[in-house]
Design an enzyme around this catalytic site. Structure first.
Site, short mmCIF file in Angstrom:
data_model
loop_
_atom_site.label_atom_id
_atom_site.label_comp_id
_atom_site.label_asym_id
_atom_site.label_seq_id
_atom_site.Cartn_x
_atom_site.Cartn_y
_atom_site.Cartn_z
N SER A 42 0.68 -4.44 4.11
CA SER A 42 1.83 -5.35 4.23
C SER A 42 2.76 -5.01 5.39
CB SER A 42 2.63 -5.35 2.93
OG SER A 42 3.26 -4.10 2.71
N LYS A 119 9.15 -1.47 2.98
CA LYS A 119 9.31 -2.72 3.72
C LYS A 119 10.39 -2.52 4.79
CE LYS A 119 6.69 -4.99 0.72
NZ LYS A 119 5.34 -5.48 1.05
#
Length: 278
Positions: A42, A119
């Site tokens: 991701s 993230k």
């Protein structure tokens, strides 16, 4: 003449040494740095599956999330950070806290599951965040974007889970070149980083998210292959992340392996050792 230690005394000393070592390691991991393996794609190309890094826990101060969770499925051991430091989880503040900056790559606890996520910090408290046609808007203004060619990787199983990458030029056969569009994104504070796109996805078109006070908005750099704040928690995303759930900032990759095990030395990525994270 000193007395020779008995077998029982030797065992006791060994146990004490192990306990002291574990205590020192626990304190070090709680207060300073926590090891973290990248399990998914991701955050490509910033972080690749198999990258190993230390999370800087001093960057944002301390909360209950600073305590380590110990999970060993093989023996049924599941000790959560809340089990150890739940007494600190009574408000949304931090001890010796410092504010994170937009663009930081952050490890945090999922607000519902407690799983560790990594993230990029996109939205600060009070911000309005929206994605329109794949372009990120912060407080109504589009971020800077510059085309930067393609990101290329081999279509092959990656990491211990053996997951295969998603490709913009799909379908791609095993061993073929898997391509994604690459752009350089620039935030209002000047932070620049690479992002990847696969195609037109539902997450490329969102409503406006108003980030609540004391919370943050996160997105993965691999924009079309990331479960992040664009999805509410009940839909498998992370939603808005409270300040207390931040664990620390990822600053540098220490080691990297492209194989299913770090013991497969022929898969080590020596060009990523000690690589700074932008």
């Amino acid at each position: 003449m000193t007395a020779k230690p008995t077998a029982g005394q030797s065992i006791l000393e060994t146990v004490k040494t192990i306990v002291y070592a574990l205590l020192i390691a626990g304190v070090f991991r709680t207060l300073f740095f926590q090891p973290f393996w990248i399990p998914s794609g991701s955050m490509k190309e910033t972080l690749l599956i198999g990258d190993f890094l230390f999370v800087n826990k001093m960057a944002y101060g301390y909360s209950y999330a600073s305590c380590p969770s110990v999970r060993i499925g093989a023996i049924g051991l599941n000790i959560d950070a809340e089990d150890i430091c739940g007494f600190l989880d009574n408000d949304n503040t931090r001890l010796l806290g410092s504010d994170p900056e937009r663009g930081d790559v952050v490890v945090f606890r999922h607000p519902v599951t407690g799983t560790d996520f990594i993230k990029r910090l996109v939205g600060l408290p009070g911000d309005s965040i929206q994605v329109k046609d794949g372009v990120l808007f912060i407080n109504g203004t589009a971020v800077g974007l510059e085309d930067a060619g393609n990101f290329e990787e081999a279509m092959a199983p990656q990491g211990p889970q053996g997951s295969r990458p998603r490709c913009e030029n799909a379908p791609v056969g095993l061993g073929g070149a898997c391509l994604k569009s690459r752009q350089i994104e620039t935030f209002p504070n000047g932070n620049t980083h690479a992002i990847l796109n696969i195609g037109n996805q539902s997450a490329d078109h969102t409503g406006v998210y108003k980030v609540p006070e004391g919370h943050f908005f996160f997105m993965g750099d691999n924009r079309d292959n990331s479960s992040d704040s664009r999805l509410v928690q009940t839909a498998g995303g992370v939603g808005f992340v409270p300040l207390k759930n931040l664990i620390g900032r990822a600053d540098r990759i220490m080691f990297s392996s492209a194989g299913r095990s770090m013991l497969f030395f022929w898969t080590w990525r020596s060009d990523r050792y000690f690589k700074g994270i932008e």
